[in-house]
Write an enzyme that holds these catalytic residues in place. Structure first.
Site, PDB file in Angstrom:
ATOM      1  N   HIS A  34       9.405   6.602   1.329  1.00 42.12           N
ATOM      2  CA  HIS A  34      10.676   6.929   0.676  1.00 42.12           C
ATOM      3  C   HIS A  34      10.643   8.397   0.261  1.00 42.12           C
ATOM      4  O   HIS A  34       9.663   9.112   0.540  1.00 42.12           O
ATOM      5  CB  HIS A  34      10.940   6.002  -0.516  1.00 42.12           C
ATOM      6  N   HIS A  37       7.439   9.905  -1.080  1.00 46.31           N
ATOM      7  CA  HIS A  37       6.433  10.302  -0.084  1.00 46.31           C
ATOM      8  C   HIS A  37       6.839  11.610   0.600  1.00 46.31           C
ATOM      9  O   HIS A  37       6.004  12.469   0.870  1.00 46.31           O
ATOM     10  CB  HIS A  37       6.281   9.222   0.987  1.00 46.31           C
ATOM     11  N   ASP A 150       1.582   6.909  -9.976  1.00 50.56           N
ATOM     12  CA  ASP A 150       0.320   6.153 -10.079  1.00 50.56           C
ATOM     13  C   ASP A 150      -0.722   7.050 -10.741  1.00 50.56           C
ATOM     14  O   ASP A 150      -1.730   7.409 -10.130  1.00 50.56           O
ATOM     15  CB  ASP A 150      -0.131   5.731  -8.684  1.00 50.56           C
TER      16      ASP A 150
HETATM   17  O1  PAF Z   1      -0.823   4.869  -3.658  1.00 47.83           O
HETATM   18  C1  PAF Z   1      -0.952   4.195  -2.613  1.00 47.83           C
HETATM   19  O2  PAF Z   1      -0.036   4.050  -1.809  1.00 47.83           O
HETATM   20  C2  PAF Z   1      -2.276   3.500  -2.328  1.00 47.83           C
HETATM   21  O3  PAF Z   1      -2.852   3.029  -3.488  1.00 47.83           O
HETATM   22  C3  PAF Z   1      -3.266   4.365  -1.537  1.00 47.83           C
HETATM   23  C4  PAF Z   1      -3.678   5.608  -2.317  1.00 47.83           C
HETATM   24  C5  PAF Z   1      -2.627   4.772  -0.209  1.00 47.83           C
HETATM   25  C6  PAF Z   1      -4.537   3.581  -1.213  1.00 47.83           C
HETATM   26  O4  PAF Z   1      -4.264   2.451  -0.435  1.00 47.83           O
END
Ligand code: PAF
Length: 282
Positions: A34, A37, A150
Site C-alpha cells: 500500500h 510501502h 511497527d
Molecule cells: O513488517 C513486516 O511486514 C514484517 O514483519 C517483516 C519485517 C517483512 C518480516 O516478515
C-alpha cells in the site's frame, strides 16, 4: 525489474550490483503493498542506488490462531507497484526456500518483547527476527528501511543488526496515514465499511493524549484510562494503550524531560487488530 524465487537467484543479482559498486537499499515486506510501502520505496531511493524488496508472508511470525491463511496476498499487483516505483529486484521465495523442516536454532529476545505487541503475541518477534536475520544474510543490504507503525519491530531489528554485526544501516520511515488519520496497514482490508469509519478513533485518542503531554502532563495514566473507556464505548477492544520508553520498550508511568517515549496503542475492531503510535520527545 527482476523477480527472484530462489536464494541463488537473488544472491546473483546482489553480487552483480555489488560488483558494479551499487549501494543496496532493502525493504522486507509481506506484500499486499500500500502507500505506506511505496513511501518506504521512495525513501529507499534516497539511500541507495538499487532498491530491493522482498515479498514473503512469514509463517514464523503468526501465532496458531492468527491470520496466516487469510493474510492478503496480491502478488501480481505487488510486482506492478514495485516495477512502477523503480525497484531493481523483488525476492519472493516460497516458505520451503527459506525454512527447512527442522530448525535447531532460534533467536531469543530479552526484555524488548515483554510489552507492547510482544506482550500479546508470543513468538511474534522471534519469528520476525528469524526471517529478517535470514534476509539480511542473503541480501547483505547497505541500508534497510522499515515503517514507524511497527516501532517495536524497528527497535528490535535495530538491536539484531547491531548485536549480530550485520553492517546494515536501519532507517525508520514515518507512518503513512489515510486522510482521516488511520495508519495504513495491509490488515485494514479486513475492516467492514462501518468499522473503517470508526477505525481512526485510535489515532484521535493518541493525538489527544499527545496534546496533553505536550502541554506538560507528565503522569498520563488517568488520561490514558479515560481514552481507553472512550475507545471501548466506540466499540474497540483494548489490547494496550500506554507510554513506553523508546530505548527499553518498557511502560513508563512518569515522563522525564529530555527522554523520548512511544505513545502506542493496539486495539481490536471486530476481527481486525489495529496498531498505531506517536513519538514524544518530552
Ligand atoms: O513488517 C513486516 O511486514 C514484517 O514483519 C517483516 C519485517 C517483512 C518480516 O516478515
Amino acid at each position: 525489474m527482476q523477480t527472484c524465487r530462489t536464494i541463488e537467484e537473488i544472491r546473483s543479482v546482489v553480487k552483480s550490483l555489488k560488483m558494479a559498486g551499487k549501494k543496496i537499499a532493502f525493504i522486507p515486506t509481506m506484500g499486499a503493498l500500500h502507500e505506506g510501502h511505496l513511501s518506504l520505496i521512495r525513501e529507499a531511493h534516497q539511500h541507495g542506488d538499487a532498491v530491493l524488496v522482498s515479498i514473503f508472508v512469514n509463517p514464523e511470525q503468526f501465532g496458531p490462531n492468527e491470520d496466516y491463511d487469510t493474510y492478503p496476498r496480491e502478488f501480481e499487483q505487488d510486482l506492478e507497484k514495485c516495477r512502477d516505483a523503480g525497484v531493481k529486484a523483488v525476492f519472493a521465495p516460497g516458505p520451503e526456500e527459506l525454512y527447512s523442516d527442522k530448525k535447531y536454532l532460534k533467536i531469543d529476545i530479552s526484555d524488548l518483547n515483554r510489552h507492547m505487541c510482544g506482550g500479546s503475541r508470543p513468538g511474534f518477534f522471534e519469528g520476525i527476527l528469524l526471517v529478517v536475520n535470514k534476509l539480511f544474510n542473503i541480501i547483505e543490504p547497505d541500508v534497510a528501511l522499515f515503517g514507524q507503525k511497527d516501532i517495536q519491530q524497528f527497535q528490535i531489528i535495530r538491536r539484531l543488526a547491531e548485536e549480530f554485526n550485520h553492517g546494515t544501516e536501519l532507517v525508520m520511515v514515518p507512518i503513512s496515514r489515510a486522510n482521516d488519520g488511520l495508519a495504513l496497514s495491509s490488515r485494514n482490508a479486513y475492516l467492514s465499511s462501518e468499522e473503517r469509519k470508526t477505525a481512526p478513533g485510535l489515532y484521535r485518542s493518541l493525538q489527544y493524549i499527545e496534546k496533553q503531554v505536550n502541554g506538560g502532563v507528565d503522569t498520563p495514566s488517568l488520561l490514558i484510562n479515560h481514552q481507553k473507556s472512550e475507545l471501548e464505548a466506540k466499540g474497540f477492544k483494548i489490547d494496550y494503550l500506554n507510554t513506553f520508553s523508546l530505548k527499553t520498550l518498557q511502560p513508563v508511568k512518569t515522563l522525564e524531560s529530555g527522554e523520548t517515549y512511544i505513545l502506542a496503542g493496539a486495539v481490536w475492531l471486530g476481527k481486525t487488530r489495529l496498531i498505531d503510535n506517536i513519538l514524544i520527545e518530552f
